[in-house]
Scaffold this motif. Structure first.
Motif, mmCIF file in Angstrom:
data_model
loop_
_atom_site.group_PDB
_atom_site.id
_atom_site.type_symbol
_atom_site.label_atom_id
_atom_site.label_comp_id
_atom_site.label_asym_id
_atom_site.label_seq_id
_atom_site.Cartn_x
_atom_site.Cartn_y
_atom_site.Cartn_z
ATOM 1 N N GLU A 246 0.695 -1.136 -0.386
ATOM 2 C CA GLU A 246 -0.019 -0.023 0.081
ATOM 3 C C GLU A 246 1.054 0.724 -0.152
ATOM 4 O O GLU A 246 0.195 2.429 0.263
ATOM 5 N N LEU A 247 1.914 1.269 0.216
ATOM 6 C CA LEU A 247 2.927 2.171 0.396
ATOM 7 C C LEU A 247 3.800 2.950 -1.591
ATOM 8 O O LEU A 247 3.589 1.381 -2.449
ATOM 9 N N SER A 248 4.100 3.092 -1.759
ATOM 10 C CA SER A 248 5.234 3.976 -3.241
ATOM 11 C C SER A 248 6.387 3.206 -2.336
ATOM 12 O O SER A 248 6.843 2.418 -2.214
ATOM 13 N N GLY A 249 6.977 2.756 -4.090
ATOM 14 C CA GLY A 249 8.738 2.342 -3.807
ATOM 15 C C GLY A 249 8.933 3.338 -2.829
ATOM 16 O O GLY A 249 10.175 3.674 -1.978
ATOM 17 N N GLY A 250 9.579 4.826 -2.641
ATOM 18 C CA GLY A 250 10.057 5.959 -2.338
ATOM 19 C C GLY A 250 9.232 5.840 -0.189
ATOM 20 O O GLY A 250 10.802 5.142 0.338
ATOM 21 N N GLU A 251 8.318 5.457 0.205
ATOM 22 C CA GLU A 251 7.783 4.861 1.344
ATOM 23 C C GLU A 251 8.643 3.875 1.620
ATOM 24 O O GLU A 251 8.822 4.016 2.375
ATOM 25 N N ARG A 252 8.438 2.567 0.933
ATOM 26 C CA ARG A 252 9.021 1.355 1.379
ATOM 27 C C ARG A 252 10.237 1.961 1.837
ATOM 28 O O ARG A 252 10.649 0.849 3.046
ATOM 29 N N GLN A 253 11.171 2.542 1.261
ATOM 30 C CA GLN A 253 13.137 1.952 1.456
ATOM 31 C C GLN A 253 12.645 3.507 2.753
ATOM 32 O O GLN A 253 13.738 3.277 3.572
ATOM 33 N N ARG A 254 11.932 4.261 2.490
ATOM 34 C CA ARG A 254 11.385 5.641 4.185
ATOM 35 C C ARG A 254 10.929 4.079 5.977
ATOM 36 O O ARG A 254 11.702 3.894 6.954
ATOM 37 N N VAL A 255 10.614 3.298 5.402
ATOM 38 C CA VAL A 255 10.226 2.188 6.147
ATOM 39 C C VAL A 255 11.466 1.111 6.823
ATOM 40 O O VAL A 255 12.154 1.642 7.796
ATOM 41 N N ALA A 256 12.220 0.990 5.328
ATOM 42 C CA ALA A 256 13.550 0.352 5.399
ATOM 43 C C ALA A 256 14.552 1.807 6.610
ATOM 44 O O ALA A 256 14.730 0.627 7.111
ATOM 45 N N LEU A 257 14.997 2.146 6.311
ATOM 46 C CA LEU A 257 15.509 3.354 7.112
ATOM 47 C C LEU A 257 14.780 3.464 8.223
ATOM 48 O O LEU A 257 15.981 3.441 9.649
ATOM 49 N N ALA A 258 13.426 3.372 8.711
ATOM 50 C CA ALA A 258 13.010 4.045 10.493
ATOM 51 C C ALA A 258 13.593 2.385 11.097
ATOM 52 O O ALA A 258 13.862 2.833 12.081
ATOM 53 N N ARG A 259 13.988 1.639 10.530
ATOM 54 C CA ARG A 259 13.940 0.160 11.278
ATOM 55 C C ARG A 259 15.437 0.322 11.518
ATOM 56 O O ARG A 259 15.887 0.120 12.621
ATOM 57 N N VAL A 260 16.635 1.209 10.471
ATOM 58 C CA VAL A 260 17.773 1.224 11.135
ATOM 59 C C VAL A 260 17.801 2.300 12.207
ATOM 60 O O VAL A 260 18.576 1.723 13.328
ATOM 61 N N LEU A 261 16.873 3.515 12.420
ATOM 62 C CA LEU A 261 17.049 4.800 12.931
ATOM 63 C C LEU A 261 16.243 4.047 14.749
ATOM 64 O O LEU A 261 17.506 3.895 15.969
ATOM 65 N N VAL A 262 15.523 2.551 15.032
ATOM 66 C CA VAL A 262 15.269 1.526 15.517
ATOM 67 C C VAL A 262 15.966 0.838 16.074
ATOM 68 O O VAL A 262 16.789 0.554 17.634
ATOM 69 N N ARG A 263 17.208 0.615 15.788
ATOM 70 C CA ARG A 263 18.638 -0.319 15.921
ATOM 71 C C ARG A 263 19.596 0.231 16.701
ATOM 72 O O ARG A 263 20.387 -0.249 17.217
ATOM 73 N N ASP A 264 20.182 1.341 16.042
ATOM 74 C CA ASP A 264 20.774 2.601 16.930
ATOM 75 C C ASP A 264 21.692 1.214 16.783
ATOM 76 O O ASP A 264 22.649 1.419 17.853
#
Length: 256
Positions: free
Chosen positions: A138-156
């Motif tokens: 349900e997301l655009s390609g850019g939004e999916r990559q933003r999800v992947a980046l958000a996952r990086v942020l929570v990993r610290d």
């Protein structure tokens, strides 16, 4: 809730050798702590292989993979202080945005209240607040990559590896994502290694540059030094003529 700041750490591949069958690679290079280093080179030169050696998806035949001075060459990816974003966003299609990001905190998705708060803060940071319950389709390609980046942020993790994660995006959206990476880097000061085929990407956010040729490190230096007429000859030959090529005049002075 605010996201915690994280400092980077130096990464060094010390005389690391690796091979796919008859194709040998040899890397001897250091990546400065808390810098954004662009990694460029022709297809097959070893860019993704280098990242995989740092991440632990490949094991060197010899040499050492040093992160913060400690040798991680024999350790699995889960034991390394590294996060990675791939060309494909590596999201689970059946999981919501929130749960995909939550995997960065707990592979079992047993999330505490603090974990949920960190996920919400990360999604807000990448511009996806309000989309927690959507599925990747349900997301655009850019939004999916933003999800992947958000996952990086929570990993610290202090080291972030980017393997052409925005290559499939259009120019304007790719620029937006690169600017987001630069903004997050300014906040957290993690060490960023990013592979790209696009000189303009390196010029936009890169600080240092590593150029690979014939499966080894051919040149290193600052991005500013690479994008001048006095830049490494192999690199100038690779990018050719054009606004970022051998015919340009000190384009690095125009960086914003």
């Amino acid at each position: 809730m605010t996201l915690n700041s994280e400092s980077g750490t130096a990464v060094r591949l010390e005389k690391v050798s690796f091979s796919y069958g008859e194709a040998p690679f040899l890397f001897d290079v250091e990546f400065a702590a808390s810098k954004i280093t662009a990694i460029m080179g022709s297809s097959g030169s070893g860019k993704s292989t280098l990242l995989n050696l740092v991440a632990g998806f490949e094991t060197p035949r010899s040499g050492r993979v040093l992160i913060g001075g400690a040798d991680f060459g024999a350790k699995p990816p889960s034991a390394r202080p590294v996060s990675m974003v791939f060309q494909e966003n590596n999201l689970f299609a059946h999981l919501s945005v929130e749960r995909n990001v939550g995997l960065g905190r707990s592979p079992s998705l047993r999330l505490t209240e603090a974990d949920h708060a960190a996920v919400a803060a990360a999604l807000k940071r990448v511009g996806l607040a309000g989309k927690q319950q959507r599925l990747p389709r349900e997301l655009s390609g850019g939004e999916r990559q933003r999800v992947a980046l958000a996952r990086v942020l929570v990993r610290d993790r202090p080291v972030l590896l980017l393997d052409e994660p925005f290559a499939s995006l259009g120019p304007a959206l790719r620029d937006d994502m690169l600017d987001l990476v630069a903004d997050v880097h300014a906040e957290r000061r993690m060490t960023v290694l990013f592979v790209t085929h696009q000189p303009e990407d390196a010029h936009r956010i890169g600080q240092d540059m590593v150029f690979l040729d014939n499966a080894t490190v051919a040149a290193t230096g600052t991005v500013a030094d690479f994008f001048t007429k006095a830049g490494p000859e192999a690199f100038r030959h690779y990018i050719g003529a054009g606004p970022f090529g051998a015919g340009s005049r000190d384009v690095a002075r125009k960086r914003t």
